[in-house]
Design a protein around this motif. Structure first.
Motif, PDB file in Angstrom:
ATOM      1  N   LYS A 152      31.699  30.227 -12.857  1.00 45.07           N
ATOM      2  CA  LYS A 152      31.856  28.891 -13.721  1.00 45.07           C
ATOM      3  C   LYS A 152      30.344  28.901 -14.625  1.00 45.07           C
ATOM      4  N   GLN A 153      29.131  29.236 -13.823  1.00 42.58           N
ATOM      5  CA  GLN A 153      28.090  28.870 -14.678  1.00 42.58           C
ATOM      6  C   GLN A 153      27.919  29.894 -15.758  1.00 42.58           C
ATOM      7  N   PHE A 154      28.489  31.079 -15.704  1.00 46.41           N
ATOM      8  CA  PHE A 154      28.267  32.213 -16.809  1.00 46.41           C
ATOM      9  C   PHE A 154      29.081  31.727 -17.797  1.00 46.41           C
ATOM     10  N   HIS A 177      19.779  27.404 -11.906  1.00 45.90           N
ATOM     11  CA  HIS A 177      18.844  27.957 -12.710  1.00 45.90           C
ATOM     12  C   HIS A 177      19.392  29.222 -13.615  1.00 45.90           C
ATOM     13  N   LEU A 178      20.329  29.762 -13.078  1.00 44.61           N
ATOM     14  CA  LEU A 178      20.758  31.055 -13.870  1.00 44.61           C
ATOM     15  C   LEU A 178      21.539  30.834 -15.009  1.00 44.61           C
ATOM     16  N   GLN A 179      20.781  31.225 -16.067  1.00 48.18           N
ATOM     17  CA  GLN A 179      21.546  31.261 -17.624  1.00 48.18           C
ATOM     18  C   GLN A 179      21.377  32.621 -18.118  1.00 48.18           C
ATOM     19  N   ALA A 180      21.479  33.675 -17.576  1.00 52.73           N
ATOM     20  CA  ALA A 180      21.212  35.063 -18.276  1.00 52.73           C
ATOM     21  C   ALA A 180      22.193  35.447 -18.801  1.00 52.73           C
ATOM     22  N   GLU A 181      22.340  36.898 -19.364  1.00 53.97           N
ATOM     23  CA  GLU A 181      23.573  37.447 -19.870  1.00 53.97           C
ATOM     24  C   GLU A 181      24.372  38.045 -18.925  1.00 53.97           C
ATOM     25  N   SER A 202      32.848  31.423  -2.721  1.00 60.96           N
ATOM     26  CA  SER A 202      32.499  30.217  -3.681  1.00 60.96           C
ATOM     27  C   SER A 202      31.169  30.474  -4.746  1.00 60.96           C
ATOM     28  N   LEU A 203      30.304  31.415  -4.072  1.00 65.99           N
ATOM     29  CA  LEU A 203      29.153  31.648  -4.878  1.00 65.99           C
ATOM     30  C   LEU A 203      29.579  32.378  -6.029  1.00 65.99           C
ATOM     31  N   LYS A 204      30.561  33.288  -5.768  1.00 66.04           N
ATOM     32  CA  LYS A 204      30.952  34.103  -7.078  1.00 66.04           C
ATOM     33  C   LYS A 204      31.784  33.131  -7.716  1.00 66.04           C
ATOM     34  N   ASP A 205      32.736  32.171  -7.436  1.00 67.69           N
ATOM     35  CA  ASP A 205      33.385  31.214  -8.213  1.00 67.69           C
ATOM     36  C   ASP A 205      32.229  30.348  -9.036  1.00 67.69           C
ATOM     37  N   GLU A 206      31.209  29.775  -8.469  1.00 71.73           N
ATOM     38  CA  GLU A 206      30.348  29.094  -8.895  1.00 71.73           C
ATOM     39  C   GLU A 206      29.437  29.958 -10.131  1.00 71.73           C
TER      40      GLU A 206
END
Length: 674
Positions: free
Chosen positions: A261-263, A586-590, A254-258
């Motif tokens: 998705k966020q990525f 808060h993760l919005q890195a490359e 689920s963390l990987k899916d999230e």
């Protein structure tokens, strides 16, 4: 099910036998029930033709889940036909063959069934004679060892001897799926019980083993019960660990899916921002092109105005040249007129002088001269009029030239003002666009730097937590090792003390033997002392048993500490997961940062697996230590019992020696004479 019943009737008719009404009735009742049910043919005498028909219908996906054939009086051939059909069956999960007196062929067919069938979970073989035929039962045990599906096996009242129990033990060493085994009311005996107990060291899946009514000693039964409890605890621990790993894998997925998705959302926002920047760049480029075109138009207008100005200046220069030429012509005419006037005046004077002389002649000359003078005056007047007209035209041309120059100057000033205004606007728009772009770039860089800092802090925290967990595990292992060493040292000390006490007792006994020759009273006192020493030894033995109980309690406390450590580890892992879920928003890195996080998560998973494996190994080590301590306690109890027996023998020897001494002494002879 109706199709199954019709197929049964058709096969019976093809075999030349009538279908049995009881079987048809059971099939009809089963067809009325929803889904796959239980075909109960217990206590029905099935013929060989019926067994053959059912054996042909059972392969594949038959509409049956349970098959009960208890007390059917099946023959060896019928059992072989039925079990041959069940070998390739994929739906039957329970088979009941109770009370059919199965022998060699039945045991071999059952072994083949257990080798080939992959769906039967429960097999009931109560009240048969499988154990009476060693070859067939060994073949059955080989099939059981090769089976990987069966979970429950009932072998009550099958005349299984200690040799059959040995074959069963070999099969249980190979089998990894059987959970319940009922061997009550057979002839297993002591040897068979020991063989089954020895096989339980390698079999970790069997949770229930019934051995009542087999002449098996109680200590073996207790050891079997302890092994079953141990296997049950192991299964519960394995289930818990599997559930935890499943939950952890689900959470990680689920963390990987999230994260993905966020990525993807982050990439979408980045793409949108890039599109907006490209759109604004295109708009600014179009605006710049428009301004450039307007500037080019203004330059073309200025060039045309400059060309017109040059043409007017050229026309003005030509007009000035014409005026200059006309002035020169006017001066030339004036000079000619003045020269002609002078010439005429001189001629008049000459004529006046000659008039006096020639008055008559001159009258005609005077009239002619007057006429000529009038003509010349007319010509002079015309020339003066022409000069005035040309002067007026020259003045008009000068006024037109001044007006055109003034208009050209005004237009040039207006064009320059417009050009400067357009330049200022263009510069302002460019500065605004550049400032917006710089602000956006600064905002994006600050945001990326903040996210990188937060991720680095998070990674450092995770590494610190991992290091703390590893240190705690190392501390727990070191504490367990130290406690184990202390226990071993205590056991060695106890042994040394026991040996020293034995030596001291021997020396004391020798001294007592020497002193017994002195008096009977001293011998009695020594006996009392020996009794006191025996009591002290018993007290010490009780103390040793209490110490062993304390060691057991210490082991239980260590187990509880390990469980508490595991719970703390689970809570810490849950805290880490909660913090990860909070940080994920808060993760919005490359992409590089995302890949690094994935690798770190994989490393954490490997660490968790390593921790779980280490925990399992620690549990296994603790269990081995417990078993070693139990064996040592048993050895110690055996030594204590042996010491008691030796002390009793020594006491009896001493008593006999004292009696012999008393009888051989003078007092004894005197008493005998009396």
């Amino acid at each position: 099910m109706e199709r199954f019943r019709r197929a049964y009737a058709r096969l019976c008719a093809a075999g030349g036998a009538a279908p049995q009404e009881a079987v048809l009735r059971r099939l009809r009742e089963l067809g009325a029930a929803p889904g796959r049910g239980r075909l109960d043919l217990a206590a029905q005498s099935l013929s060989l033709e019926t067994c053959g028909a059912l054996g042909r219908l059972l392969p594949g996906a038959a509409p049956l889940a349970e098959l009960a054939l208890g007390d059917c009086g099946l023959s060896e051939e019928g059992v072989e036909l039925l079990l041959h059909g069940l070998c390739s069956n994929t739906t039957v999960t329970s088979l009941d063959l109770k009370g059919n007196n199965l022998r060699t062929m039945g045991a071999e067919a059952l072994g083949k069934l257990l080798r080939q069938n992959k769906s039967i979970r429960s097999l009931i073989l109560e009240w048969n004679s499988l154990g009476a035929w060693e070859e067939g039962f060994s073949f059955f045990c080989q099939g059981l060892g090769a089976n990987s599906v069966l979970q429950r096996l009932d072998l009550r009242n099958n005349q299984i001897s200690h040799q059959g129990a040995g074959d069963l033990a070999m099969a249980l060493k190979q089998n990894a799926s059987l959970q319940e085994l009922d061997l009550r009311w057979n002839n297993i005996g002591l040897l068979g019980g020991r063989a089954l107990l020895n096989c339980l060291h390698s079999n970790k899946t069997l949770k229930r083993l019934e051995l009542a009514g087999n002449n098996v000693p109680s200590d073996i039964l207790k050891a079997v019960e302890q092994a079953m409890d141990h296997n049950q605890d192991r299964q519960t621990i394995l289930r818990e660990t599997q559930n935890r790993t499943y939950v952890l894998s689900k959470e990680v997925l689920s963390l990987k899916d999230e994260k993905t998705k966020q990525f993807l959302d982050l990439m979408d926002t980045i793409d949108k921002q890039r599109e907006e920047i490209a759109r604004s760049g295109r708009m600014s480029a179009a605006r710049v092109n428009q301004l450039q075109e307007a500037l080019d138009e203004q330059h073309s207008i200025m060039n045309s105005l400059k060309a017109k100005l040059q043409m007017t200046e050229a026309a003005l220069a030509l007009s000035e040249q014409k005026v200059h030429s006309l002035g020169e012509l006017l001066n030339a005419t004036k000079q000619e007129q003045s020269s002609m006037a002078e010439r005429h005046f001189t001629e008049l004077q000459q004529q006046k002088q000659e008039s006096a002389d020639r008055e008559g002649k001159l009258l005609g000359d005077l009239s002619a001269a007057g006429e000529k003078n009038l003509l010349l005056r007319n010509q002079v007047d015309e020339l003066e009029k022409k000069c005035k007209v040309q002067q007026d035209q020259l003045f008009q041309v000068k006024q037109d030239l001044t007006n055109t120059t003034a208009e050209l100057k005004l237009r040039a000033v207006q064009a320059e003002e417009r050009l400067e205004m357009e330049k200022r606007r263009f510069k302002q728009s460019l500065e605004d666009m550049e400032s917006l772009r710089l602000k956006e770039v600064d905002h994006m860089t600050q945001h990326i730097e903040a996210s990188e800092r937060s991720m680095q802090d998070r990674i450092q925290r995770l590494e610190a937590i991992r290091i703390a967990l590893e240190e705690e595990l190392s501390k727990v292992k070191a504490a367990a090792l130290t406690e184990r060493g202390q226990a071993e040292e205590e056991l060695i000390k106890v042994r040394n003390q026991a040996r020293l006490e034995e030596r001291q007792r021997l020396e004391h006994l020798e001294e007592k033997l020497r002193l017994m020759t002195e008096s009977r009273d001293e011998a009695q006192n020594c006996c009392h002392k020996q009794k006191q020493m025996v009591a002290e030894a018993q007290a010490k033995a009780n103390q040793l048993s209490l110490h062993a109980d304390g060691l057991r309690r210490r082991l239980e406390e260590l187990q509880q500490d390990l469980n508490s450590k595991e719970e703390e580890k689970v809570t810490e892992v849950n805290k880490v997961k909660v913090e990860l879920q909070e940080q994920i928003g808060h993760l919005q890195a490359e992409r590089t940062a995302q890949e690094g996080l994935r690798e770190k998560i994989a490393a954490l998973e490997r660490q968790l697996k390593a921790l779980s494996s280490n925990h399992r190994e620690a549990l296994l080590d603790k269990e081995g230590e417990i078993s070693m301590l139990l064996e040592k306690l048993r050895m110690k109890e055996a030594d204590i019992s042996r010491m008691r027996e030796e002390e009793a023998q020594r006491a009896s020897f001493l008593q006999n020696a004292i009696m012999a001494y008393v009888q051989g002494s003078p007092l004894g002879t005197h008493s005998s004479r009396k």
